[in-house]
Design a protein around this motif. Structure first.
Motif, PDB file in Angstrom:
ATOM      1  N   ILE A  38       0.835  -1.198   0.000  1.00  0.00           N
ATOM      2  CA  ILE A  38       0.000   0.000   0.000  1.00  0.00           C
ATOM      3  C   ILE A  38       0.877   1.257   0.000  1.00  0.00           C
ATOM      4  CG2 ILE A  38      -0.255  -0.017   2.523  1.00  0.00           C
ATOM      5  CD1 ILE A  38      -3.102   1.125   2.049  1.00  0.00           C
ATOM      6  N   ILE A  39       0.519   2.226  -0.833  1.00  0.00           N
ATOM      7  CA  ILE A  39       1.308   3.439  -1.005  1.00  0.00           C
ATOM      8  C   ILE A  39       0.410   4.663  -0.799  1.00  0.00           C
ATOM      9  CG2 ILE A  39       2.719   4.791  -2.603  1.00  0.00           C
ATOM     10  CD1 ILE A  39       3.260   2.143  -4.108  1.00  0.00           C
ATOM     11  N   VAL A  40       0.819   5.570   0.077  1.00  0.00           N
ATOM     12  CA  VAL A  40       0.126   6.848   0.238  1.00  0.00           C
ATOM     13  C   VAL A  40       0.808   7.839  -0.701  1.00  0.00           C
ATOM     14  CG1 VAL A  40      -0.543   8.684   1.815  1.00  0.00           C
ATOM     15  CG2 VAL A  40      -0.447   6.308   2.627  1.00  0.00           C
ATOM     16  N   LEU A  41       0.104   8.208  -1.756  1.00  0.00           N
ATOM     17  CA  LEU A  41       0.685   9.077  -2.779  1.00  0.00           C
ATOM     18  C   LEU A  41       0.758  10.525  -2.316  1.00  0.00           C
ATOM     19  CD1 LEU A  41      -1.227   7.641  -5.871  1.00  0.00           C
ATOM     20  CD2 LEU A  41       1.134   7.177  -5.223  1.00  0.00           C
ATOM     21  N   GLU A  42      -0.269  10.973  -1.588  1.00  0.00           N
ATOM     22  CA  GLU A  42      -0.323  12.382  -1.184  1.00  0.00           C
ATOM     23  C   GLU A  42      -1.275  12.547  -0.005  1.00  0.00           C
ATOM     24  OE1 GLU A  42      -1.107  16.757  -3.291  1.00  0.00           O
ATOM     25  OE2 GLU A  42      -1.923  14.937  -4.191  1.00  0.00           O
ATOM     26  N   VAL A  43      -0.902  13.390   0.928  1.00  0.00           N
ATOM     27  CA  VAL A  43      -1.768  13.735   2.062  1.00  0.00           C
ATOM     28  C   VAL A  43      -1.843  15.254   2.168  1.00  0.00           C
ATOM     29  CG1 VAL A  43      -2.117  13.615   4.558  1.00  0.00           C
ATOM     30  CG2 VAL A  43      -1.201  11.637   3.349  1.00  0.00           C
ATOM     31  N   ASN A  44      -3.050  15.780   2.295  1.00  0.00           N
ATOM     32  CA  ASN A  44      -3.251  17.217   2.485  1.00  0.00           C
ATOM     33  C   ASN A  44      -4.136  17.451   3.694  1.00  0.00           C
ATOM     34  OD1 ASN A  44      -1.931  18.454   0.074  1.00  0.00           O
ATOM     35  ND2 ASN A  44      -3.398  17.150  -1.004  1.00  0.00           N
ATOM     36  N   GLU A 202      -6.176  -6.546  11.795  1.00  0.00           N
ATOM     37  CA  GLU A 202      -4.829  -5.982  11.691  1.00  0.00           C
ATOM     38  C   GLU A 202      -4.952  -4.520  11.279  1.00  0.00           C
ATOM     39  OE1 GLU A 202      -0.613  -6.499   9.234  1.00  0.00           O
ATOM     40  OE2 GLU A 202      -2.330  -7.785   8.755  1.00  0.00           O
ATOM     41  N   THR A 203      -4.232  -3.634  11.968  1.00  0.00           N
ATOM     42  CA  THR A 203      -4.367  -2.193  11.769  1.00  0.00           C
ATOM     43  C   THR A 203      -3.036  -1.579  11.378  1.00  0.00           C
ATOM     44  OG1 THR A 203      -6.174  -2.093  13.383  1.00  0.00           O
ATOM     45  CG2 THR A 203      -5.062  -0.034  12.859  1.00  0.00           C
ATOM     46  N   LEU A 204      -3.021  -0.868  10.248  1.00  0.00           N
ATOM     47  CA  LEU A 204      -1.824  -0.187   9.771  1.00  0.00           C
ATOM     48  C   LEU A 204      -2.062   1.315   9.819  1.00  0.00           C
ATOM     49  CD1 LEU A 204      -1.223  -2.246   6.492  1.00  0.00           C
ATOM     50  CD2 LEU A 204      -0.452  -2.806   8.808  1.00  0.00           C
ATOM     51  N   VAL A 205      -1.261   2.036  10.594  1.00  0.00           N
ATOM     52  CA  VAL A 205      -1.337   3.496  10.621  1.00  0.00           C
ATOM     53  C   VAL A 205      -0.476   4.030   9.488  1.00  0.00           C
ATOM     54  CG1 VAL A 205      -0.877   5.587  11.949  1.00  0.00           C
ATOM     55  CG2 VAL A 205      -1.762   3.549  13.107  1.00  0.00           C
ATOM     56  N   LEU A 206      -1.110   4.732   8.550  1.00  0.00           N
ATOM     57  CA  LEU A 206      -0.428   5.213   7.356  1.00  0.00           C
ATOM     58  C   LEU A 206       0.017   6.665   7.480  1.00  0.00           C
ATOM     59  CD1 LEU A 206      -2.940   3.686   4.776  1.00  0.00           C
ATOM     60  CD2 LEU A 206      -0.810   2.670   5.608  1.00  0.00           C
ATOM     61  N   GLN A 207      -0.744   7.471   8.230  1.00  0.00           N
ATOM     62  CA  GLN A 207      -0.398   8.885   8.407  1.00  0.00           C
ATOM     63  C   GLN A 207      -1.079   9.415   9.661  1.00  0.00           C
ATOM     64  OE1 GLN A 207       1.711  10.802   5.977  1.00  0.00           O
ATOM     65  NE2 GLN A 207       1.883  11.672   8.027  1.00  0.00           N
ATOM     66  N   PRO A 240      -3.001  22.578  10.679  1.00  0.00           N
ATOM     67  CA  PRO A 240      -2.703  21.236  11.213  1.00  0.00           C
ATOM     68  C   PRO A 240      -1.248  20.851  10.963  1.00  0.00           C
ATOM     69  CG  PRO A 240      -4.700  21.213   9.881  1.00  0.00           C
ATOM     70  CD  PRO A 240      -4.051  22.533   9.647  1.00  0.00           C
ATOM     71  N   GLN A 241      -0.798  19.870  11.734  1.00  0.00           N
ATOM     72  CA  GLN A 241       0.534  19.296  11.562  1.00  0.00           C
ATOM     73  C   GLN A 241       0.401  17.887  10.991  1.00  0.00           C
ATOM     74  OE1 GLN A 241       1.801  19.780  15.802  1.00  0.00           O
ATOM     75  NE2 GLN A 241       3.686  20.533  14.864  1.00  0.00           N
ATOM     76  N   ILE A 242       1.034  17.639   9.860  1.00  0.00           N
ATOM     77  CA  ILE A 242       1.155  16.276   9.329  1.00  0.00           C
ATOM     78  C   ILE A 242       2.471  15.731   9.865  1.00  0.00           C
ATOM     79  CG2 ILE A 242       1.327  14.849   7.264  1.00  0.00           C
ATOM     80  CD1 ILE A 242      -0.265  16.985   5.762  1.00  0.00           C
ATOM     81  N   LEU A 243       2.398  14.749  10.747  1.00  0.00           N
ATOM     82  CA  LEU A 243       3.572  14.298  11.477  1.00  0.00           C
ATOM     83  C   LEU A 243       4.504  13.468  10.603  1.00  0.00           C
ATOM     84  CD1 LEU A 243       2.070  13.306  14.953  1.00  0.00           C
ATOM     85  CD2 LEU A 243       2.735  15.560  14.098  1.00  0.00           C
ATOM     86  N   GLY A 244       5.807  13.638  10.843  1.00  0.00           N
ATOM     87  CA  GLY A 244       6.795  12.850  10.129  1.00  0.00           C
ATOM     88  C   GLY A 244       6.890  11.431  10.648  1.00  0.00           C
TER      89      GLY A 244
END
Length: 282
Positions: A38-44, A202-207, A240-244
């Protein structure tokens, strides 16, 4: 066709490489798992730049509407070989809440989350109250059911804002006489982009996104309706802050109750004991 010594050596090296990769039975490697692919291409993420608006059209309550918090993500899932079902979407929790309505020298009312107030939990679910643990189940989520033969691309998005009503009069009195003198609100949230396996959980945190909404409204109850309230701060909310680095989701953020059902309206007089005006629904 016979290979030259140099070509034969090159072919042998290729076999060694695939052998090292664990693909000795076939030149084609095993498909990667959902977790790996799974790939997160972009988050806004943003909060609208307009200030909180105030509505004094009612002689019973003051209403205000805050700017919207918005989050969206573009996601790509390559072909899924396994017969699995995954839901990808947004989960949100409230981790700080101050919501005080002052009535001059009489006291104040406050919406409170008791477990959060008393530090019994780190966060309270902000689900819609139906589709736990998701914030919603329209634009907020997308489900991918394997096996699939092609890439799956989608966008999941959400938005949130506050539009409450606050009585002009003291909430424990039957009178509508205007005594409301100020409103202060300060709430913080954590919002996660998450993938959950429907069968195994099963839980995957992506962002992970953090955001905050603050406001201070000053009110002169002696002025005519329509001229009483004034927004002092902030005119523009902090973004907002998008965390690294992703944060784990606290257990309470995944289950009942949600914040709307857990909150209680208290009346805290200047002197005397607090009174529960509206008990929690849950």
């Amino acid at each position: 066709m016979r290979l030259s010594p140099s070509d034969a050596w090159a072919f042998f090296r290729i076999l060694l490489i695939f052998n090292a990769m664990g693909c000795i039975h076939s030149i084609r490697c095993k498909p990667r798992s959902f977790r790996e692919s799974i790939i997160v291409l972009e988050v806004n993420s943003s909060i609208d730049s307009n200030p909180t608006s105030i509505d004094e059209s009612s002689n019973v309550v003051l209403r205000y509407r805050t700017p919207h918090f918005r989050a969206s993500a573009r996601v790509l899932v390559p072909p899924v070989a396994a017969k699995e079902v995954w839901t990808v979407g947004w989960i949100q929790a409230c981790n700080h809440m101050e919501f005080y309505n002052k009535y001059g020298d009489n006291g104040m009312s406050s919406w409170e989350l008791p477990d959060l107030r008393d530090c019994k939990t780190q966060a309270i679910s902000d689900s819609d109250g139906v589709n736990y643990p998701w914030y919603g189940n329209t634009t907020e989520t997308c489900t991918v059911a394997g096996p699939t033969k092609r890439d799956t691309r989608f966008t999941v998005s959400m938005n949130d804002n506050f539009y409450p009503s606050v009585t002009w009069g003291v909430p424990v009195c039957n009178s509508n006489e205007p005594q409301l003198s100020s409103i202060r609100r300060d709430q913080s949230f954590t919002t996660w982009l998450v993938a959950i396996n429907r069968a195994t959980a099963e839980t995957l945190v992506l962002q992970t996104v953090r955001w905050r909404m603050r406001l201070h409204i000053q009110i002169d109850p002696d002025k005519p309706l329509g001229q009483r309230a004034r927004l002092l701060e902030p005119v523009t909310q902090e973004q907002p802050q998008i965390l690294g680095r992703n944060e784990t989701i606290p257990p309470n953020a995944m289950v009942k109750p949600n914040a709307n059902d857990a909150q209680v309206l208290m009346w805290r007089p200047k002197s005397g004991d607090p009174v529960v005006v509206i008990p929690p629904k849950y």
